[in-house]
Design an enzyme around this catalytic site. Sequence first.
Site, PDB file in Angstrom:
ATOM      1  N   LYS A   1       5.360  -1.677  -5.073  1.00 41.23           N
ATOM      2  CA  LYS A   1       6.178  -0.967  -4.025  1.00 41.23           C
ATOM      3  C   LYS A   1       7.749  -1.812  -3.820  1.00 41.23           C
ATOM      4  O   LYS A   1       8.640  -1.378  -3.461  1.00 41.23           O
ATOM      5  CB  LYS A   1       5.649  -0.516  -2.660  1.00 41.23           C
ATOM      6  N   ARG A   2       7.047  -3.209  -3.888  1.00 30.54           N
ATOM      7  CA  ARG A   2       8.301  -3.985  -3.348  1.00 30.54           C
ATOM      8  C   ARG A   2       9.432  -4.306  -4.648  1.00 30.54           C
ATOM      9  O   ARG A   2      10.327  -4.701  -4.369  1.00 30.54           O
ATOM     10  CB  ARG A   2       7.895  -5.308  -3.084  1.00 30.54           C
TER      11      ARG A   2
END
Length: 466
Positions: A238-239
């Site tokens: 997600k980063r």
Amino acid sequence: MSNLGPVRTRFAPSPTGFFHIGGARTALFNWLYSRHTGGKFILRIEDTDKARNSEEFLRVIYDSLKWLGIDWDEGPGMGGGHGPYRQSERNDVYRLYLEKLRTTGRTYEKDGAIWFRLNGERHTVHEKYKEDDGTEHDRIVERVKAAPVLIHDLIRGDVSRAEDRDFVLVRANGEPGFHLVNVVDDIAMRITHVIRGEDHLSNTSKHIELYNALGEPPPVFAHIPLILKADGKGKMSKRDRGALIEEYQARHFLPEAVRNFLCLLGWTPGDGREILPIADVITQFELHDVHQANARFDERKMAFFNQQYLRAMPAPAFAQKALSALHQAGLVDANASTDDAHIQSILILLQEKLPSLENIADMSTYFFTEEYPYSPNVRETLTKKGDPVARVRQLLPAFTQLASMDDATAIDAAITTTATAFAAKPSEYFAPLRYAISGLGSGPHLHDILRILGKERTLIRMDRFQ
Ligand code: GLU
């Protein structure tokens, strides 16, 4: 197997974090398969973990799915005969199934939690474990020799796996656990095909144990490959840049382009086309064609798809979107209209050149205001080849003589005459002139820019350029 009757697929997100392309691709594959088979696509929210769920994350999931055009037949906001579709509202259902497991002797309590009892011979083993403070200890744990279960996976083939330890059904805090709610709801919602990420493969043998214990036939499983970063080093998280769907939304990407790109993360159309309408994907989409190999996320490919979709848009539809992006960037006011001939002529040029709507302000500010920025990098490059200000000054008299900026031949003649007078080549004037009137080093054809700006604005810009 319960693949008789209409297909029912589901997307079952847990709203514990931002909605990323992995989740969107899982939703999309479930949706595609339901649409391909004329079945139903169900949205179920796995929100039993109260501490980690948030309504904000949930809103982003709904929003992103809608933006991508992934519509659900049953689920929140849609209703359906198997609701409620949020697990936090389904405790009664879980209690019922839990009771079934209890009466057949498949549950027991330990440390406040309710556990699932595997069938098989039991023995104890010594195991090393680490305390939070880092110290290592020994403990005696129970292991079970359970018969292996066979997973018939439509993508991965037959996978055999034996569970060797009991697992939690209801946590010590009273919340029903993932394995229980996931399986119970797939049964209760009559799901025929479970299509989910390969990272869940390790859960599937537990789930089949539960189906067997409940006397229910398991659904068909299809575990789809992981999405790796562009360099192939590790799973997309997600980063990582480009991982969140809402990012594309905010950057004015076209949802059809993003969706088309997502279709290809683990699947290839049989006819070799990469850019294709969703209706054609629906016709072709078969689970057994999904790749076993992991997919790779390539940001440049996504951008390329977006540009292709932008170019292929009908001009009026492009104009609508472009105008709203220009309005958001503060370059036009709210009553600017796509009917305006001046705006239309700008938008026609931009549609050809624009890599993405997010770049629209950078590429077109000079059309809308005299306060456009001059790129320092472009100036540096130009200065290496000569003095751009001098070149523009040299052009000014001949340009002043022009009747308008509409006649490309007359403009070229003015440049040629000037070049001859200063013993230079006509090409030495193009880039300085472009820079003076737009602040940029590239863009639409110079003649087109001049025509749209008109004589007066062009001369003012040339004159004040320094
Ligand atoms: N809530 C689970 C997840 O978010 C669903 C897994 C599944 O599709 O069965 O990964």
